[in-house]
Design a protein around this motif. Structure first.
Motif, PDB file in Angstrom:
ATOM      1  N   ASN A 102      23.046 -11.431 -13.652  1.00 21.93           N
ATOM      2  CA  ASN A 102      21.586 -11.486 -13.688  1.00 21.93           C
ATOM      3  C   ASN A 102      20.997 -11.385 -12.275  1.00 21.93           C
ATOM      4  OD1 ASN A 102      19.664 -11.653 -15.628  1.00 21.93           O
ATOM      5  ND2 ASN A 102      19.243 -13.819 -15.250  1.00 21.93           N
ATOM      6  N   TYR A 103      21.645 -12.081 -11.365  1.00 29.24           N
ATOM      7  CA  TYR A 103      21.208 -12.101  -9.968  1.00 29.24           C
ATOM      8  C   TYR A 103      21.356 -10.711  -9.337  1.00 29.24           C
ATOM      9  CZ  TYR A 103      21.049 -13.782  -5.085  1.00 29.24           C
ATOM     10  OH  TYR A 103      20.725 -13.992  -3.770  1.00 29.24           O
ATOM     11  N   TYR A 104      22.436 -10.031  -9.680  1.00 26.17           N
ATOM     12  CA  TYR A 104      22.628  -8.671  -9.170  1.00 26.17           C
ATOM     13  C   TYR A 104      21.521  -7.758  -9.711  1.00 26.17           C
ATOM     14  CZ  TYR A 104      27.411  -9.982  -7.846  1.00 26.17           C
ATOM     15  OH  TYR A 104      28.504 -10.584  -7.294  1.00 26.17           O
ATOM     16  N   GLN A 105      21.355  -7.849 -11.033  1.00 25.75           N
ATOM     17  CA  GLN A 105      20.453  -6.924 -11.709  1.00 25.75           C
ATOM     18  C   GLN A 105      18.990  -7.132 -11.313  1.00 25.75           C
ATOM     19  OE1 GLN A 105      21.121  -6.975 -15.932  1.00 25.75           O
ATOM     20  NE2 GLN A 105      20.501  -4.852 -16.135  1.00 25.75           N
ATOM     21  N   HIS A 106      18.600  -8.389 -11.112  1.00 27.70           N
ATOM     22  CA  HIS A 106      17.174  -8.668 -10.897  1.00 27.70           C
ATOM     23  C   HIS A 106      16.810  -9.001  -9.460  1.00 27.70           C
ATOM     24  CE1 HIS A 106      16.525  -8.310 -15.137  1.00 27.70           C
ATOM     25  NE2 HIS A 106      17.480  -9.199 -15.372  1.00 27.70           N
ATOM     26  N   VAL A 107      17.803  -9.258  -8.607  1.00 25.31           N
ATOM     27  CA  VAL A 107      17.475  -9.609  -7.217  1.00 25.31           C
ATOM     28  C   VAL A 107      18.129  -8.646  -6.215  1.00 25.31           C
ATOM     29  CG1 VAL A 107      17.534 -11.405  -5.437  1.00 25.31           C
ATOM     30  CG2 VAL A 107      17.194 -12.047  -7.831  1.00 25.31           C
ATOM     31  N   LEU A 108      19.458  -8.633  -6.176  1.00 21.14           N
ATOM     32  CA  LEU A 108      20.128  -7.909  -5.085  1.00 21.14           C
ATOM     33  C   LEU A 108      20.013  -6.383  -5.192  1.00 21.14           C
ATOM     34  CD1 LEU A 108      23.326 -10.052  -4.359  1.00 21.14           C
ATOM     35  CD2 LEU A 108      21.152 -10.022  -3.159  1.00 21.14           C
ATOM     36  N   VAL A 109      20.221  -5.839  -6.385  1.00 22.51           N
ATOM     37  CA  VAL A 109      20.114  -4.372  -6.522  1.00 22.51           C
ATOM     38  C   VAL A 109      18.664  -3.913  -6.313  1.00 22.51           C
ATOM     39  CG1 VAL A 109      20.502  -2.387  -8.046  1.00 22.51           C
ATOM     40  CG2 VAL A 109      22.194  -4.222  -7.960  1.00 22.51           C
ATOM     41  N   PRO A 110      17.664  -4.587  -6.937  1.00 26.20           N
ATOM     42  CA  PRO A 110      16.272  -4.193  -6.639  1.00 26.20           C
ATOM     43  C   PRO A 110      15.926  -4.350  -5.159  1.00 26.20           C
ATOM     44  CG  PRO A 110      16.332  -5.567  -8.595  1.00 26.20           C
ATOM     45  CD  PRO A 110      17.711  -5.594  -8.014  1.00 26.20           C
ATOM     46  N   ASN A 111      16.568  -5.303  -4.496  1.00 26.29           N
ATOM     47  CA  ASN A 111      16.328  -5.490  -3.056  1.00 26.29           C
ATOM     48  C   ASN A 111      16.766  -4.244  -2.272  1.00 26.29           C
ATOM     49  OD1 ASN A 111      15.614  -6.962  -0.744  1.00 26.29           O
ATOM     50  ND2 ASN A 111      17.748  -7.508  -0.377  1.00 26.29           N
ATOM     51  N   ILE A 112      17.940  -3.714  -2.619  1.00 27.69           N
ATOM     52  CA  ILE A 112      18.395  -2.471  -1.959  1.00 27.69           C
ATOM     53  C   ILE A 112      17.438  -1.340  -2.327  1.00 27.69           C
ATOM     54  CG2 ILE A 112      20.255  -0.763  -1.798  1.00 27.69           C
ATOM     55  CD1 ILE A 112      22.240  -2.963  -2.425  1.00 27.69           C
ATOM     56  N   ALA A 113      17.060  -1.267  -3.611  1.00 28.44           N
ATOM     57  CA  ALA A 113      16.186  -0.176  -4.075  1.00 28.44           C
ATOM     58  C   ALA A 113      14.863  -0.189  -3.310  1.00 28.44           C
ATOM     59  CB  ALA A 113      15.930  -0.318  -5.576  1.00 28.44           C
ATOM     60  N   ARG A 114      14.319  -1.385  -3.112  1.00 27.43           N
ATOM     61  CA  ARG A 114      13.025  -1.516  -2.431  1.00 27.43           C
ATOM     62  C   ARG A 114      13.117  -1.004  -0.987  1.00 27.43           C
ATOM     63  NH1 ARG A 114      12.310  -6.315  -4.115  1.00 27.43           N
ATOM     64  NH2 ARG A 114      13.163  -7.374  -2.288  1.00 27.43           N
ATOM     65  N   HIS A 115      14.160  -1.466  -0.294  1.00 25.07           N
ATOM     66  CA  HIS A 115      14.334  -1.041   1.098  1.00 25.07           C
ATOM     67  C   HIS A 115      14.631   0.455   1.187  1.00 25.07           C
ATOM     68  CE1 HIS A 115      15.021  -5.442   1.871  1.00 25.07           C
ATOM     69  NE2 HIS A 115      14.177  -5.110   2.817  1.00 25.07           N
ATOM     70  N   LEU A 116      15.442   0.929   0.243  1.00 30.56           N
ATOM     71  CA  LEU A 116      15.803   2.348   0.250  1.00 30.56           C
ATOM     72  C   LEU A 116      14.567   3.218   0.005  1.00 30.56           C
ATOM     73  CD1 LEU A 116      18.346   4.125   0.445  1.00 30.56           C
ATOM     74  CD2 LEU A 116      18.438   4.123  -2.028  1.00 30.56           C
ATOM     75  N   CYS A 169      16.522   1.722   8.073  1.00 29.55           N
ATOM     76  CA  CYS A 169      17.937   2.013   7.813  1.00 29.55           C
ATOM     77  C   CYS A 169      18.746   0.713   7.939  1.00 29.55           C
ATOM     78  CB  CYS A 169      18.438   3.043   8.825  1.00 29.55           C
ATOM     79  SG  CYS A 169      20.064   3.646   8.488  1.00 29.55           S
ATOM     80  N   TYR A 170      18.421  -0.058   8.974  1.00 27.09           N
ATOM     81  CA  TYR A 170      19.108  -1.341   9.171  1.00 27.09           C
ATOM     82  C   TYR A 170      18.817  -2.284   8.000  1.00 27.09           C
ATOM     83  CZ  TYR A 170      20.220  -5.913  11.042  1.00 27.09           C
ATOM     84  OH  TYR A 170      20.720  -7.184  11.182  1.00 27.09           O
ATOM     85  N   ALA A 171      17.562  -2.264   7.527  1.00 21.51           N
ATOM     86  CA  ALA A 171      17.195  -3.129   6.397  1.00 21.51           C
ATOM     87  C   ALA A 171      18.021  -2.770   5.155  1.00 21.51           C
ATOM     88  CB  ALA A 171      15.703  -3.000   6.103  1.00 21.51           C
ATOM     89  N   VAL A 172      18.216  -1.470   4.928  1.00 21.73           N
ATOM     90  CA  VAL A 172      19.026  -1.045   3.775  1.00 21.73           C
ATOM     91  C   VAL A 172      20.476  -1.502   3.971  1.00 21.73           C
ATOM     92  CG1 VAL A 172      19.889   0.918   2.441  1.00 21.73           C
ATOM     93  CG2 VAL A 172      17.577   0.979   3.349  1.00 21.73           C
ATOM     94  N   ILE A 173      20.987  -1.294   5.183  1.00 20.71           N
ATOM     95  CA  ILE A 173      22.378  -1.680   5.466  1.00 20.71           C
ATOM     96  C   ILE A 173      22.558  -3.181   5.285  1.00 20.71           C
ATOM     97  CG2 ILE A 173      24.063  -1.894   7.351  1.00 20.71           C
ATOM     98  CD1 ILE A 173      23.041   0.848   8.349  1.00 20.71           C
ATOM     99  N   PHE A 174      21.577  -3.944   5.719  1.00 18.93           N
ATOM    100  CA  PHE A 174      21.647  -5.407   5.580  1.00 18.93           C
ATOM    101  C   PHE A 174      21.663  -5.795   4.095  1.00 18.93           C
ATOM    102  CE2 PHE A 174      20.110  -9.759   5.623  1.00 18.93           C
ATOM    103  CZ  PHE A 174      20.856 -10.290   6.660  1.00 18.93           C
ATOM    104  N   ALA A 175      20.801  -5.146   3.311  1.00 22.45           N
ATOM    105  CA  ALA A 175      20.741  -5.447   1.870  1.00 22.45           C
ATOM    106  C   ALA A 175      22.060  -5.066   1.189  1.00 22.45           C
ATOM    107  CB  ALA A 175      19.580  -4.694   1.223  1.00 22.45           C
ATOM    108  N   ILE A 176      22.627  -3.938   1.603  1.00 26.10           N
ATOM    109  CA  ILE A 176      23.928  -3.520   1.039  1.00 26.10           C
ATOM    110  C   ILE A 176      24.997  -4.544   1.419  1.00 26.10           C
ATOM    111  CG2 ILE A 176      25.772  -1.799   1.180  1.00 26.10           C
ATOM    112  CD1 ILE A 176      23.630   0.341   1.594  1.00 26.10           C
ATOM    113  N   GLY A 177      24.940  -4.991   2.677  1.00 21.31           N
ATOM    114  CA  GLY A 177      25.922  -5.979   3.156  1.00 21.31           C
ATOM    115  C   GLY A 177      25.859  -7.270   2.362  1.00 21.31           C
ATOM    116  N   SER A 178      24.650  -7.730   2.042  1.00 17.31           N
ATOM    117  CA  SER A 178      24.500  -8.979   1.271  1.00 17.31           C
ATOM    118  C   SER A 178      25.151  -8.844  -0.093  1.00 17.31           C
ATOM    119  CB  SER A 178      23.020  -9.299   1.043  1.00 17.31           C
ATOM    120  OG  SER A 178      22.376  -9.476   2.254  1.00 17.31           O
ATOM    121  N   LEU A 179      24.897  -7.713  -0.742  1.00 15.41           N
ATOM    122  CA  LEU A 179      25.470  -7.526  -2.080  1.00 15.41           C
ATOM    123  C   LEU A 179      26.987  -7.348  -1.991  1.00 15.41           C
ATOM    124  CD1 LEU A 179      25.192  -7.240  -5.078  1.00 15.41           C
ATOM    125  CD2 LEU A 179      24.457  -4.895  -4.791  1.00 15.41           C
TER     126      LEU A 179
END
Lengths: 180, 232
Positions: B87-101, B196-206
């Motif tokens: 649930n956390y992946y689907q509703h928080v971490l993946v949308p977080n990458i999507a937003r930054h991307l 770009c760094y923000a996306v990389i950071f979000a990817i790193g968290s996930l």
């Protein structure tokens, strides 16, 4: 067969620079030394020795190579990336040896390698969505050959998945988005 | 601080390992921890403290391997934990990458080719995550609960839990790893470095959370199935 270690000495102090050259030649031969008193282009050296002032003034240049950098300073430090100008020979040798043990040279090697024409063909097929069996049939090679090529491609690019390879192919113009 | 033990004050542990916060949420433990020990908090939440510690230590420490026996009733708790993780992946971490991307693509040059490539890669990743969650919900969790109740023997589940090395499909983790590589090694041209760094950071968290939770799947779930199989 041992390969010469490639070392850069970026040291403004002539006495320290000559001293390091002597120590490196005595204990780490065969080596190739590029000596200078100022900053030059940093190729992928096995070891870069500089002083703290050069390092601080050029951090953006040194940081990508930080695992291979030793800094000479005049203050006592336990930091293994530092050599104290007053350290004894044994300590200096140990610090240099610790840099040579870093497994980072292969990374440089891999990133600099280019795909062969055959590997590019395979990559193009992967990007078009073909599976390994289909690629083997299309290029008239065995499945094992395809797998070997894919393994080599992934090692060179650091990218393993079909999706990742497709993106790489698009970014580098190996395939056009119209072909997808 | 070595391994986490039940006498420790949980707030002090979290101060040192802040990455535990989302993990604790999945046990319905939230910030505002006060000065309670782990034992006290587990008692209040009705959690088996030894099981909880195994989960926490597995999550935090790569070189930790649990050596204790588990009970079948723990399966329900693991299923619940993994559901909340998904649930956390689907509703928080993946949308977080999507937003930054999305921001990155909007504000980076006009090289359509590169942006299309990156968007496609993210779409593949998003699809792989959704597929895995769907498989978890429709097969794995259902079967796990059945096994927990020991209604029927399901030895094939152990294979199902293992990674799909033999298949030609890409796992979400592999695609995420490749996204990181593409960004760091192969991206060039007129790009917004900050985003770009923000996306990389979000990817790193996930990526980090994936790795931590895969340890729970591989080091707790698999041995549990093996143990239940032997009993059956």
């Amino acid at each position: 067969m041992s390969k010469n270690k490639h070392i850069a000495l970026i040291l403004p102090d002539t006495i320290i620079r000559l001293g390091m050259e002597k120590l490196l030649s005595d204990f780490f031969s065969p080596i190739t030394i590029d000596s200078s008193n100022g900053l030059s282009n940093l190729a992928p050296y096995d070891l870069i020795i500089t002083d703290s002032i050069h390092f601080i003034n050029n951090t953006t240049v040194f940081l990508p190579h930080k695992r291979n950098v030793l800094i000479i300073n005049n203050l006592p430090s336990d930091d293994t990336s530092m050599i104290n100008a007053f350290d004894n020979t044994e300590t200096i040798i140990k610090r240099i040896q610790s840099v040579f043990k870093q497994p980072c040279r292969s990374t440089y090697k891999d990133t600099n390698e280019r795909l062969t024409p055959r590997e590019t063909d395979i990559l193009r097929c992967v990007a078009k969505g073909l599976i390994n069996k289909e690629i083997a049939k299309l290029l008239n090679i065995s499945l094992n050959t395809v797998l070997t090529h894919r393994k080599n491609i992934s090692a060179k690019l650091g990218v393993k998945t079909s999706s990742g390879l497709t993106s790489y192919a698009i970014i580098n113009g190996i395939i056009s988005t119209n072909d997808l | 601080m070595g391994l986490i033990i039940k006498q420790m004050v949980l707030s002090e542990v979290v101060e040192k390992y802040t990455s535990l916060i989302p993990m604790l949420n999945r046990f319905d433990i939230h910030l505002g921890l006060g000065d309670d020990t782990i034992q006290t908090i587990c008692d209040k939440k009705g959690l088996d403290v030894n099981f909880f510690l195994v989960m926490v230590n597995t999550y935090l420490f790569d070189d930790y391997y649990p050596d204790q026996q588990f009970e079948s009733f723990h399966i329900g708790q693991i299923v619940n934990y993994l559901k909340l993780t998904n649930n956390y992946y689907q509703h928080v971490l993946v949308p977080n990458i999507a937003r930054h991307l999305h921001l990155f693509i909007q504000q980076s040059g006009k090289d359509n080719r590169i942006l299309i490539a990156i968007q496609r890669l993210f779409d593949s990743f998003d699809q792989a995550v959704k597929q895995r969650i769907n498989e978890d919900n429709t097969e794995l969790f259902k079967d796990m609960l059945s096994m927990g109740k020991q209604i029927e023997k399901e030895p094939h589940l152990i294979a199902l839990l293992s990674s799909k090395n033999e298949a030609e499909t890409d796992t979400a983790e592999e695609i995420l790893h490749d996204m990181l590589k593409i960004f760091i090694r192969h991206l060039s041209g007129d790009i917004n470095e900050n985003l770009c760094y923000a996306v990389i950071f979000a990817i790193g968290s996930l990526s980090k959370d994936f790795a931590q939770n895969n340890r729970i799947r591989n080091r707790i779930l698999k041995p549990l199935f093996t143990a239940i199989d032997k009993v059956d």
